[in-house]
Design a protein around this motif. Structure first.
Motif, PDB file in Angstrom:
ATOM      1  N   ARG A   2      50.846  22.632  32.575  1.00 55.12           N
ATOM      2  CA  ARG A   2      52.073  23.238  33.108  1.00 55.12           C
ATOM      3  C   ARG A   2      52.617  22.322  34.203  1.00 55.12           C
ATOM      4  O   ARG A   2      52.430  22.558  35.384  1.00 55.12           O
ATOM      5  CB  ARG A   2      51.770  24.620  33.658  1.00 55.12           C
ATOM      6  N   PRO A   3      53.330  21.288  33.793  1.00 55.32           N
ATOM      7  CA  PRO A   3      53.744  20.283  34.783  1.00 55.32           C
ATOM      8  C   PRO A   3      55.026  20.623  35.527  1.00 55.32           C
ATOM      9  O   PRO A   3      55.878  21.367  35.043  1.00 55.32           O
ATOM     10  CB  PRO A   3      53.965  19.042  33.922  1.00 55.32           C
ATOM     11  N   ILE A   4      55.110  20.049  36.695  1.00 57.42           N
ATOM     12  CA  ILE A   4      56.362  19.960  37.429  1.00 57.42           C
ATOM     13  C   ILE A   4      56.854  18.548  37.129  1.00 57.42           C
ATOM     14  O   ILE A   4      56.181  17.568  37.446  1.00 57.42           O
ATOM     15  CB  ILE A   4      56.166  20.113  38.951  1.00 57.42           C
ATOM     16  N   TYR A  55      59.020   9.928  27.560  1.00 54.89           N
ATOM     17  CA  TYR A  55      57.830  10.761  27.446  1.00 54.89           C
ATOM     18  C   TYR A  55      58.159  12.217  27.791  1.00 54.89           C
ATOM     19  O   TYR A  55      57.837  13.145  27.032  1.00 54.89           O
ATOM     20  CB  TYR A  55      56.709  10.250  28.364  1.00 54.89           C
ATOM     21  N   TRP A  56      58.819  12.432  28.934  1.00 52.74           N
ATOM     22  CA  TRP A  56      59.102  13.795  29.371  1.00 52.74           C
ATOM     23  C   TRP A  56      60.184  14.454  28.528  1.00 52.74           C
ATOM     24  O   TRP A  56      60.157  15.664  28.317  1.00 52.74           O
ATOM     25  CB  TRP A  56      59.415  13.839  30.868  1.00 52.74           C
ATOM     26  N   GLU A  57      61.109  13.670  27.999  1.00 52.65           N
ATOM     27  CA  GLU A  57      62.107  14.231  27.085  1.00 52.65           C
ATOM     28  C   GLU A  57      61.418  14.767  25.827  1.00 52.65           C
ATOM     29  O   GLU A  57      61.702  15.876  25.369  1.00 52.65           O
ATOM     30  CB  GLU A  57      63.143  13.162  26.716  1.00 52.65           C
ATOM     31  N   LYS A  58      60.480  13.997  25.274  1.00 54.44           N
ATOM     32  CA  LYS A  58      59.738  14.452  24.090  1.00 54.44           C
ATOM     33  C   LYS A  58      58.883  15.667  24.427  1.00 54.44           C
ATOM     34  O   LYS A  58      58.774  16.604  23.636  1.00 54.44           O
ATOM     35  CB  LYS A  58      58.866  13.320  23.540  1.00 54.44           C
ATOM     36  N   PHE A  59      58.267  15.655  25.590  1.00 59.45           N
ATOM     37  CA  PHE A  59      57.459  16.788  26.040  1.00 59.45           C
ATOM     38  C   PHE A  59      58.310  18.059  26.063  1.00 59.45           C
ATOM     39  O   PHE A  59      57.914  19.102  25.545  1.00 59.45           O
ATOM     40  CB  PHE A  59      56.884  16.497  27.431  1.00 59.45           C
ATOM     41  N   ILE A  60      59.486  17.961  26.661  1.00 60.08           N
ATOM     42  CA  ILE A  60      60.375  19.119  26.772  1.00 60.08           C
ATOM     43  C   ILE A  60      60.852  19.570  25.396  1.00 60.08           C
ATOM     44  O   ILE A  60      60.939  20.772  25.125  1.00 60.08           O
ATOM     45  CB  ILE A  60      61.549  18.800  27.725  1.00 60.08           C
ATOM     46  N   TYR A  70      57.001  24.678  31.974  1.00 59.16           N
ATOM     47  CA  TYR A  70      57.200  23.505  32.816  1.00 59.16           C
ATOM     48  C   TYR A  70      58.381  23.768  33.736  1.00 59.16           C
ATOM     49  O   TYR A  70      59.157  24.696  33.539  1.00 59.16           O
ATOM     50  CB  TYR A  70      57.484  22.242  31.979  1.00 59.16           C
ATOM     51  N   VAL A  71      58.494  22.942  34.758  1.00 57.95           N
ATOM     52  CA  VAL A  71      59.656  22.982  35.640  1.00 57.95           C
ATOM     53  C   VAL A  71      60.193  21.559  35.727  1.00 57.95           C
ATOM     54  O   VAL A  71      59.428  20.619  35.960  1.00 57.95           O
ATOM     55  CB  VAL A  71      59.300  23.502  37.053  1.00 57.95           C
ATOM     56  N   LEU A  72      61.482  21.412  35.522  1.00 61.04           N
ATOM     57  CA  LEU A  72      62.153  20.119  35.649  1.00 61.04           C
ATOM     58  C   LEU A  72      63.019  20.160  36.899  1.00 61.04           C
ATOM     59  O   LEU A  72      63.845  21.057  37.066  1.00 61.04           O
ATOM     60  CB  LEU A  72      63.028  19.848  34.419  1.00 61.04           C
ATOM     61  N   ILE A  73      62.798  19.189  37.780  1.00 63.99           N
ATOM     62  CA  ILE A  73      63.544  19.124  39.030  1.00 63.99           C
ATOM     63  C   ILE A  73      64.082  17.712  39.200  1.00 63.99           C
ATOM     64  O   ILE A  73      63.360  16.733  39.005  1.00 63.99           O
ATOM     65  CB  ILE A  73      62.660  19.484  40.247  1.00 63.99           C
ATOM     66  N   LYS A  74      65.341  17.627  39.589  1.00 62.80           N
ATOM     67  CA  LYS A  74      65.921  16.333  39.932  1.00 62.80           C
ATOM     68  C   LYS A  74      65.631  16.052  41.405  1.00 62.80           C
ATOM     69  O   LYS A  74      65.814  16.932  42.261  1.00 62.80           O
ATOM     70  CB  LYS A  74      67.430  16.323  39.683  1.00 62.80           C
ATOM     71  N   SER A  91      55.897  29.303  43.241  1.00 59.69           N
ATOM     72  CA  SER A  91      56.005  30.499  42.385  1.00 59.69           C
ATOM     73  C   SER A  91      55.586  30.180  40.957  1.00 59.69           C
ATOM     74  O   SER A  91      54.917  30.991  40.305  1.00 59.69           O
ATOM     75  CB  SER A  91      57.433  31.033  42.393  1.00 59.69           C
ATOM     76  N   PHE A  92      55.969  29.027  40.468  1.00 61.40           N
ATOM     77  CA  PHE A  92      55.608  28.602  39.115  1.00 61.40           C
ATOM     78  C   PHE A  92      54.086  28.607  38.935  1.00 61.40           C
ATOM     79  O   PHE A  92      53.569  29.031  37.909  1.00 61.40           O
ATOM     80  CB  PHE A  92      56.182  27.212  38.837  1.00 61.40           C
ATOM     81  N   TYR A  93      53.383  28.147  39.955  1.00 58.36           N
ATOM     82  CA  TYR A  93      51.915  28.130  39.899  1.00 58.36           C
ATOM     83  C   TYR A  93      51.298  29.410  40.455  1.00 58.36           C
ATOM     84  O   TYR A  93      50.089  29.480  40.654  1.00 58.36           O
ATOM     85  CB  TYR A  93      51.361  26.913  40.638  1.00 58.36           C
TER      86      TYR A  93
END
Length: 162
Positions: A2-4, A55-60, A70-74, A91-93
């Protein structure tokens, strides 16, 4: 897992990475970096960044039916509203939030505060990973080259489109 996922404008990210790489690897030649060395560093960091984004685009894409995994943050958003995104991450975790502790941690770890604290111990500290204002002209030159490369590659991921 469960990545950030933290992404940053590739131009800014690559230029910072290039300067960090050159300063650490070739710091003794700081005033004599030739264009070939700079081009090599840009290519290296550009390739690494594209691999990271892909990598992260494919993951998503694999998780498109499970958006809460997952959470995506700019980075740009995080730096503008650190408190909001830290609460989102905690909160996510499912980590209990003590807002007073969180605000104190944000204050203590503020970039300007960290610079002051670290400089007390070592003016040349390798822990000071902030852009050197004396290299601003070089950074701008690198950013222009990176933008040109990203435009040629038609880079378009996570809202960063060139």
């Amino acid at each position: 897992t469960r990545p950030i996922i933290l992404v940053r404008n590739p131009i800014k990210s690559i230029s910072s990475s290039v300067l960090l790489y050159l300063n650490h690897r070739f710091g003794s030649k700081k005033d004599n970096w030739d264009d070939d060395l700079i081009k090599m560093a840009i290519k290296l960091k550009l390739d690494e960044t594209i691999i990271f984004f892909n990598y992260w685009e494919k993951f998503i894409q694999r998780r498109k039916n499970n958006l809460k995994s997952y959470v995506l943050i700019k980075y740009e958003d995080l730096s503008k509203d650190l408190e909001k995104y830290m609460i989102e991450i905690l909160s996510f975790y499912q980590i209990k939030i003590n807002k007073d502790f969180l605000l104190k941690a944000i204050e203590v770890n503020d970039k300007n505060n960290l610079k002051k604290i670290l400089k007390k111990y070592d003016e040349q500290s390798s822990f000071l990973q902030f852009s050197d204002l004396k290299q601003l002209e070089l950074k701008n030159k690198i950013e222009k080259k990176v933008q040109y490369s990203l435009e040629n590659k038609k880079f378009n991921l996570f809202g960063y489109k060139f």
